[in-house]
Design a protein around this motif. Structure first.
Motif, PDB file in Angstrom:
ATOM      1  N   ASP A  42      -3.837 -16.717  -5.095  1.00  0.00           N
ATOM      2  CA  ASP A  42      -3.483 -16.808  -6.543  1.00  0.00           C
ATOM      3  C   ASP A  42      -3.995 -15.267  -7.234  1.00  0.00           C
ATOM      4  O   ASP A  42      -3.350 -14.937  -7.984  1.00  0.00           O
ATOM      5  CB  ASP A  42      -4.393 -17.655  -7.314  1.00  0.00           C
ATOM      6  N   ASN A  43      -5.278 -14.676  -6.989  1.00  0.00           N
ATOM      7  CA  ASN A  43      -5.304 -13.372  -7.725  1.00  0.00           C
ATOM      8  C   ASN A  43      -4.525 -12.439  -7.158  1.00  0.00           C
ATOM      9  O   ASN A  43      -3.996 -11.535  -8.269  1.00  0.00           O
ATOM     10  CB  ASN A  43      -6.945 -13.011  -7.133  1.00  0.00           C
ATOM     11  N   GLU A  44      -3.989 -12.015  -6.085  1.00  0.00           N
ATOM     12  CA  GLU A  44      -2.912 -11.248  -5.496  1.00  0.00           C
ATOM     13  C   GLU A  44      -1.764 -11.589  -6.228  1.00  0.00           C
ATOM     14  O   GLU A  44      -1.090 -10.480  -6.790  1.00  0.00           O
ATOM     15  CB  GLU A  44      -2.895 -11.333  -3.759  1.00  0.00           C
ATOM     16  N   ALA A  45      -1.582 -12.759  -6.459  1.00  0.00           N
ATOM     17  CA  ALA A  45      -0.190 -12.925  -7.147  1.00  0.00           C
ATOM     18  C   ALA A  45      -0.134 -12.733  -8.569  1.00  0.00           C
ATOM     19  O   ALA A  45       0.841 -12.022  -9.144  1.00  0.00           O
ATOM     20  CB  ALA A  45       0.205 -14.403  -7.154  1.00  0.00           C
ATOM     21  N   ASP A  46      -1.312 -13.037  -9.159  1.00  0.00           N
ATOM     22  CA  ASP A  46      -1.418 -12.578 -10.592  1.00  0.00           C
ATOM     23  C   ASP A  46      -1.458 -11.087 -10.859  1.00  0.00           C
ATOM     24  O   ASP A  46      -0.826 -10.422 -11.714  1.00  0.00           O
ATOM     25  CB  ASP A  46      -2.642 -13.227 -11.105  1.00  0.00           C
ATOM     26  N   GLU A  47      -2.127 -10.393  -9.791  1.00  0.00           N
ATOM     27  CA  GLU A  47      -2.171  -9.068 -10.076  1.00  0.00           C
ATOM     28  C   GLU A  47      -0.785  -8.429  -9.690  1.00  0.00           C
ATOM     29  O   GLU A  47      -0.244  -7.416 -10.379  1.00  0.00           O
ATOM     30  CB  GLU A  47      -3.185  -8.437  -8.986  1.00  0.00           C
ATOM     31  N   PHE A  48       0.040  -8.811  -8.906  1.00  0.00           N
ATOM     32  CA  PHE A  48       1.483  -8.272  -8.648  1.00  0.00           C
ATOM     33  C   PHE A  48       2.361  -8.719  -9.880  1.00  0.00           C
ATOM     34  O   PHE A  48       2.956  -7.616 -10.204  1.00  0.00           O
ATOM     35  CB  PHE A  48       1.887  -9.092  -7.410  1.00  0.00           C
ATOM     36  N   ALA A  49       2.241  -9.844 -10.243  1.00  0.00           N
ATOM     37  CA  ALA A  49       2.897 -10.233 -11.549  1.00  0.00           C
ATOM     38  C   ALA A  49       2.543  -9.573 -12.837  1.00  0.00           C
ATOM     39  O   ALA A  49       3.544  -8.930 -13.508  1.00  0.00           O
ATOM     40  CB  ALA A  49       2.702 -11.527 -11.904  1.00  0.00           C
ATOM     41  N   ALA A  50       1.478  -8.950 -12.885  1.00  0.00           N
ATOM     42  CA  ALA A  50       0.814  -8.274 -14.181  1.00  0.00           C
ATOM     43  C   ALA A  50       1.437  -6.769 -13.739  1.00  0.00           C
ATOM     44  O   ALA A  50       1.711  -6.065 -14.841  1.00  0.00           O
ATOM     45  CB  ALA A  50      -0.713  -8.516 -14.265  1.00  0.00           C
ATOM     46  N   GLY A  51       1.449  -6.343 -12.618  1.00  0.00           N
ATOM     47  CA  GLY A  51       1.915  -5.080 -12.544  1.00  0.00           C
ATOM     48  C   GLY A  51       3.451  -4.841 -12.709  1.00  0.00           C
ATOM     49  O   GLY A  51       3.987  -3.967 -13.295  1.00  0.00           O
ATOM     50  N   ILE A  52       4.367  -5.959 -12.340  1.00  0.00           N
ATOM     51  CA  ILE A  52       5.648  -6.004 -12.783  1.00  0.00           C
ATOM     52  C   ILE A  52       5.842  -6.007 -14.159  1.00  0.00           C
ATOM     53  O   ILE A  52       6.859  -5.200 -14.601  1.00  0.00           O
ATOM     54  CB  ILE A  52       6.255  -7.398 -12.022  1.00  0.00           C
ATOM     55  N   ASP A  53       5.093  -7.015 -14.889  1.00  0.00           N
ATOM     56  CA  ASP A  53       5.255  -6.788 -16.164  1.00  0.00           C
ATOM     57  C   ASP A  53       4.985  -5.585 -17.009  1.00  0.00           C
ATOM     58  O   ASP A  53       5.490  -5.001 -17.968  1.00  0.00           O
ATOM     59  CB  ASP A  53       4.243  -8.004 -16.768  1.00  0.00           C
ATOM     60  N   GLU A  54       3.991  -4.645 -16.419  1.00  0.00           N
ATOM     61  CA  GLU A  54       3.547  -3.435 -16.916  1.00  0.00           C
ATOM     62  C   GLU A  54       4.822  -2.514 -16.629  1.00  0.00           C
ATOM     63  O   GLU A  54       4.972  -1.520 -17.460  1.00  0.00           O
ATOM     64  CB  GLU A  54       2.328  -2.928 -15.977  1.00  0.00           C
ATOM     65  N   GLN A  55       5.489  -2.605 -15.428  1.00  0.00           N
ATOM     66  CA  GLN A  55       6.537  -1.647 -14.885  1.00  0.00           C
ATOM     67  C   GLN A  55       7.714  -2.203 -16.240  1.00  0.00           C
ATOM     68  O   GLN A  55       8.217  -0.997 -16.782  1.00  0.00           O
ATOM     69  CB  GLN A  55       7.355  -2.066 -13.727  1.00  0.00           C
ATOM     70  N   LEU A  56       7.760  -3.383 -16.337  1.00  0.00           N
ATOM     71  CA  LEU A  56       8.964  -3.644 -17.441  1.00  0.00           C
ATOM     72  C   LEU A  56       8.595  -3.172 -18.859  1.00  0.00           C
ATOM     73  O   LEU A  56       9.584  -2.822 -19.711  1.00  0.00           O
ATOM     74  CB  LEU A  56       9.255  -5.312 -17.605  1.00  0.00           C
ATOM     75  N   GLU A  57       7.334  -3.220 -18.787  1.00  0.00           N
ATOM     76  CA  GLU A  57       7.028  -2.640 -20.644  1.00  0.00           C
ATOM     77  C   GLU A  57       7.287  -1.219 -20.492  1.00  0.00           C
ATOM     78  O   GLU A  57       7.750  -0.609 -21.562  1.00  0.00           O
ATOM     79  CB  GLU A  57       5.457  -2.964 -20.555  1.00  0.00           C
ATOM     80  N   VAL A  58       6.876  -0.375 -19.661  1.00  0.00           N
ATOM     81  CA  VAL A  58       6.948   0.879 -19.921  1.00  0.00           C
ATOM     82  C   VAL A  58       8.789   1.334 -19.772  1.00  0.00           C
ATOM     83  O   VAL A  58       9.215   2.469 -20.487  1.00  0.00           O
ATOM     84  CB  VAL A  58       6.324   1.774 -18.608  1.00  0.00           C
ATOM     85  N   VAL A  59       9.369   0.567 -18.734  1.00  0.00           N
ATOM     86  CA  VAL A  59      10.862   0.808 -18.736  1.00  0.00           C
ATOM     87  C   VAL A  59      11.586   0.526 -20.185  1.00  0.00           C
ATOM     88  O   VAL A  59      12.404   1.271 -20.862  1.00  0.00           O
ATOM     89  CB  VAL A  59      11.572   0.048 -17.726  1.00  0.00           C
TER      90      VAL A  59
END
Length: 712
Positions: A42-59
C-alpha cells in the motif's frame, strides 16, 4: 504570424481555445495510469499514485493559461484500469480524427518491454504474460496522435523502458502520409532509456525546475519554445551527474524541431513581457527599451512617466510625424547623455494606439499639450542599432514592418537583398512609412547602415507635392513616402555660425547623414534649457514617492551640477528618492562632489550601499556582474550559464552556480538594476549597461571602482 517559414505556423499561437474555431484549437490529453495496488504494498502504491498526481499537476500548469498566453483545452483524465478504458478514451475524445492547431499528449505509468520488442503500457488489469490482450501497446496511443489531423503534435512518454519505442515508432511512422510529415511538426520525446525504470517524482521535479528556469535565467523571449530548446533546458535542469542517463530522447523528430513549436508555450514569455513593459508594437528591437527611455523610469515594472518639458522640440517631432508631412528626415542630435533617445522613444510609445489606451500610461498623454503628441499610428517601425551590424538592422526593419526577410542563397549579400526588399515594401505601401532608428552612432557598421540601408530610401524622403494617403488599387495616386527619425550623438558645436555648426561632430556621422539627406532637419537636445528639463525630471522622480516640497528643493540644488546629462540625473534621482530626506542629501558637499565625478562617482557610491540593501549583495560580485555585461559581445549578456562564466573572470574568488544565480536575482531587484538595460539577441533576453558612457567606465579594468567613499 510566427516567422518560421512553415505554413503550419501562420496561425496565431494565442488563438482561442474554446473550441468554436477548430482550426485554432489547442488540446492537452493526458493518459496516466496511477493505481497499481495489486502489484505492490500500500505504501509503495500510494507513493506512486502521488507521484503521478504531481506529474499531472505540473503538466497542467505548463499547458494551462499563463498571463497573456491562453491555456490548452485540457481533456479530463479518467481512471484507467484496463485496456478498454484506454481505447474508450481515444475513441471518446475522437483522437484519431481530431483537428486543430496543436495537440500535446502526455503518457505516464509503468511500461513493459515485450519479448518481441514491443513496448506496452501496463494497467492495473494487465495479466502477466498476456500483454497483447490486457496491456496497451504504447505505440497505438502515440500513432493515434501523430496520424490525426492536428497540425502540430508533441507526445511525451514518461514510462519505464520508453526508449524501446524507437524501432517500433520508426517503422510505424512510415505509414503516416508524406504530405502530413512534410507540412506538420510531429515530435515524440521519452524520459526513460531502454533499460531504465520510471522514477515517479523525477520528471515533475525536473519539469518544475525547467519552468522556473525559463521564467528567470533562460531568458528565451519567443512565445513558444522549439523542441530542441525544450530538451536543452530540461537537460540543464538535471544534476550534471544524471544528464546522460535521464536526458530527454527524441524518438520522432519533426521537420522543424529548431523552430518554435505551438505545442510548447514558453512559461518565461509572459514574465518577460511584464518585466520589460509595454510598447509591444515595437517588440523585436528591444521591447521595454522604448518605454524605459520615454518615461525615464529607473526600475523595471515602474509605471511612472517622469520626463517633462521639451515642449518645443516635441512639438516639432509631432508636426514632423503629422499627416501633412509624409516625407522627410529629422535628425535628433546632442552630446552624450543629453536625452536624444528619450525624444525618439516618446514618439514611438505615444504613437502606439495600444499604449495610448493603456490606463497605466494614459496619464502620459494627459501631462502634455495635444500638439506635442504624435498622431496615433504615425510610427511604422522602430529599431535600435546599438551594437548591431547593417545586416541585423536591415532584417530588424523588415520584421518590424511585418515582413519576413527573404531566405538567402550562399552567394547573396543580406544587406543588399533585404534593403531591396524594404525598397519594394515602401513602393507598395498604401501610406507613408515612418522609420525610427536609435543608437546609430553605437552600431557596429554605422557607415554601411547609412550608405547601404538608409541612402537607398533618399528618393522617398524628398518632399513631395502630392499629399494624402494612397488609395488601394491605385498605386499612381501617391508617390511612395518615407519619413526617417534618427538619433545620433555629436558634440556641441563651438559656435552658432552655420559654417561651423558641424565642426564639433566627433564621428563625422552627422555630416555623413546631412550629405545623404541634404534637406534633413537637425534638432539638438543639449541647449541652454536642458538644466530646466533635468530639474523637472528630478522633481518628478523624487515626487513619485510623495515628497513634493522636498523633491522641488532637492531637484533645484543638484540640477545645475548634473546638466546636461540625463543619464547622471537618472542615477542621482534614484539615490535621492531612496533616502528619507532628499534635500539633506542634495545639500551635502560630499555628495555633490560625487555628482561632479559623473557616472563613476554615482556607481562607486551605489556599490558601497548595495551591501546594505535588503538582498545584501557583495559589491565585488555586483561589480563583476556589471563588468560582464559591459564586456559581452553583441547586444548584451544572456543570463543562462553565460553571465556567471564571464563575471567569474572579474571575481577574485570562486562561487557555486546557485550563488551566482542568487546574486543576479539580487542585482536585478536592487538599486543597481538602474545601471542595466534589457535587449534581445538570438531570441534571448540580454543585459547591458544602460548607457555607452557607463560601458566605457566598466570596461576600464584599471579603474578598481571598489574604493570606499561616504554614503552620505
Amino acid at each position: 504570424m510566427q516567422r518560421t517559414g512553415g505554413e503550419v505556423h501562420r496561425r496565431p499561437a494565442s488563438a482561442s481555445t474554446d473550441g468554436d474555431d477548430l482550426g485554432e484549437q489547442r488540446t492537452l490529453l493526458t493518459v496516466a495510469v496511477r493505481n497499481y495496488e495489486d502489484d505492490v504494498d500500500d505504501n509503495e502504491a500510494d507513493e506512486f499514485a502521488a507521484g503521478i498526481d504531481e506529474q499531472l499537476e505540473v503538466v497542467a500548469q505548463w499547458w494551462g493559461p499563463i498571463g497573456r498566453l491562453h491555456g490548452f483545452r485540457q481533456l479530463p483524465t479518467p481512471d484507467l484500469t484496463c485496456r478498454e478504458d484506454v481505447e474508450d478514451l481515444l475513441r471518446g475524445q475522437d483522437v484519431r480524427e481530431m483537428r486543430g492547431h496543436a495537440l500535446v499528449v502526455f503518457i505516464t505509468g509503468h511500461g513493459i518491454p515485450g519479448t518481441s520488442g514491443t513496448h506496452f503500457l501496463k494497467l492495473p488489469g494487465t495479466e502477466q504474460r498476456r500483454n497483447l490482450a490486457t496491456a496497451v501497446r504504447t505505440s497505438d496511443i502515440v500513432m493515434a496522435a501523430l496520424d490525426c489531423h492536428v497540425e502540430n503534435v508533441l507526445v511525451i512518454v514518461n514510462a519505464c523502458y520508453a526508449a524501446k519505442l524507437d524501432a517500433e515508432l520508426a517503422s510505424l511512422f512510415r505509414e503516416v502520409r508524406q504530405g502530413r510529415k512534410d507540412r506538420c511538426q510531429l515530435d515524440v520525446l521519452v524520459t526513460c532509456d531502454h533499460n531504465q525504470t520510471i522514477e515517479v517524482r523525477r520528471f515533475p521535479t525536473t519539469l518544475r525546475s525547467v519552468f522556473e528556469r525559463l521564467r528567470t535565467k533562460s531568458g528565451i523571449t519567443t512565445e513558444h519554445l522549439s523542441v530542441q530548446e525544450f530538451r536543452a533546458e530540461y537537460d540543464k535542469a538535471l544534476p550534471e551527474s544524471d544528464r546522460q542517463r535521464y536526458q530527454l530522447r527524441h524518438l520522432v523528430v519533426g521537420n522543424s524541431s529548431f523552430d518554435p513549436s505551438p505545442c510548447l508555450p514558453n512559461p518565461g514569455y509572459t514574465h518577460l513581457r511584464d518585466l520589460i513593459g509595454a510598447a509591444h508594437r515595437h517588440a523585436s528591437a528591444a521591447d521595454g527599451y522604448w518605454l524605459d527611455r520615454a518615461t525615464g523610469r529607473t526600475q523595471e515594472g515602474d509605471a511612472g512617466w517622469y520626463f517633462r518639458g521639451r515642449d518645443a522640440l516635441n512639438r516639432k517631432v509631432a508636426a514632423f510625424l503629422g499627416p501633412q508631412r509624409p516625407r522627410g528626415v529629422m535628425l535628433i542630435t546632442g552630446s552624450t547623455g543629453s536625452g536624444k533617445s528619450a525624444v525618439l522613444a516618446r514618439a514611438v510609445v505615444l504613437s502606439d494606439p495600444e499604449f495610448r489606451s493603456d490606463p497605466l500610461y494614459k496619464e502620459a498623454a494627459d501631462l502634455t499639450d495635444a500638439d506635442t503628441l504624435p498622431p496615433e499610428g504615425a510610427v511604422t517601425a522602430a529599431v535600435l542599432a546599438h551594437r548591431r551590424n547593417a545586416e541585423t538592422v536591415a532584417s530588424d526593419i523588415l520584421r518590424e514592418l511585418g515582413v519576413t526577410p527573404l531566405v538567402l542563397r550562399p552567394e547573396d549579400d543580406p544587406v543588399v537583398c533585404w534593403t531591396r526588399q524594404l525598397h519594394e515594401f515602401v513602393k507598395r505601401a498604401e501610406r507613408a512609412v515612418t522609420l525610427v532608428i536609435d543608437g546609430l552612432d553605437e552600431s557596429l557598421e554605422r557607415d554601411r547602415i547609412v550608405r547601404d540601408v538608409l541612402a537607398p530610401l533618399a528618393e522617398f524622403c524628398r518632399p513631395s507635392h502630392v499629399p494624402g494617403p494612397r488609395h488601394p488599387g491605385d498605386p499612381s495616386a501617391v508617390e511612395p513616402a518615407v519619413r526617417l527619425l534618427i538619433a545620433i550623438r555629436s558634440t556641441r558645436p563651438p559656435s552658432t555660425d552655420p559654417a561651423t555648426r558641424d565642426s564639433g561632430d566627433e564621428h563625422g556621422l552627422l555630416q555623413a547623414l546631412r550629405l545623404t539627406f541634404p534637406l534633413a532637419e537637425v534638432e539638438r537636445t543639449d541647449g541652454e534649457d536642458t538644466r530646466q528639463y533635468i530639474e523637472e525630471y528630478l522633481y518628478a522622480l523624487i515626487n513619485a514617492d510623495g515628497h513634493q516640497d522636498a523633491a522641488r528643493e532637492a531637484a533645484r540644488l543638484v540640477a545645475p551640477i548634473l546638466s546636461p546629462w540625463f543619464i547622471h540625473a537618472r542615477l542621482a534621482g534614484e539615490q535621492l528618492r531612496a533616502v528619507p530626506d532628499p534635500p539633506e542629501l542634495a545639500a551635502q558637499e560630499a555628495w555633490q562632489a560625487t555628482l561632479r565625478q559623473g557616472i563613476r562617482g554615482l556607481l562607486v557610491r551605489d556599490l558601497e550601499l548595495v551591501e546594505l540593501d535588503e538582498h545584501g549583495l557583495p559589491r565585488d560580485i555586483a561589480l563583476a556582474l556589471l563588468r560582464a555585461s559591459a564586456f559581452a559581445q553583441g547586444a548584451g549578456v544572456p543570463w543562462s550559464d553565460v553571465w556567471p562564466q564571464i563575471a567569474g573572470v572579474f571575481l577574485r574568488r570562486r562561487l557555486p552556480a546557485e550563488e551566482w544565480d542568487a546574486s543576479i536575482v539580487a542585482l536585478l531587484a536592487g538599486r543597481l538594476s538602474g545601471y542595466l538595460a534589457h535587449d534581445h539577441e538570438d531570441n534571448r533576453l540580454v543585459y547591458r549597461p544602460a548607457h555607452e558612457a557607463l560601458a566605457e567606465l566598466l570596461t576600464n579594468t584599471d579603474d578598481e571602482l571598489l574604493e570606499l567613499g561616504s554614503t552620505g
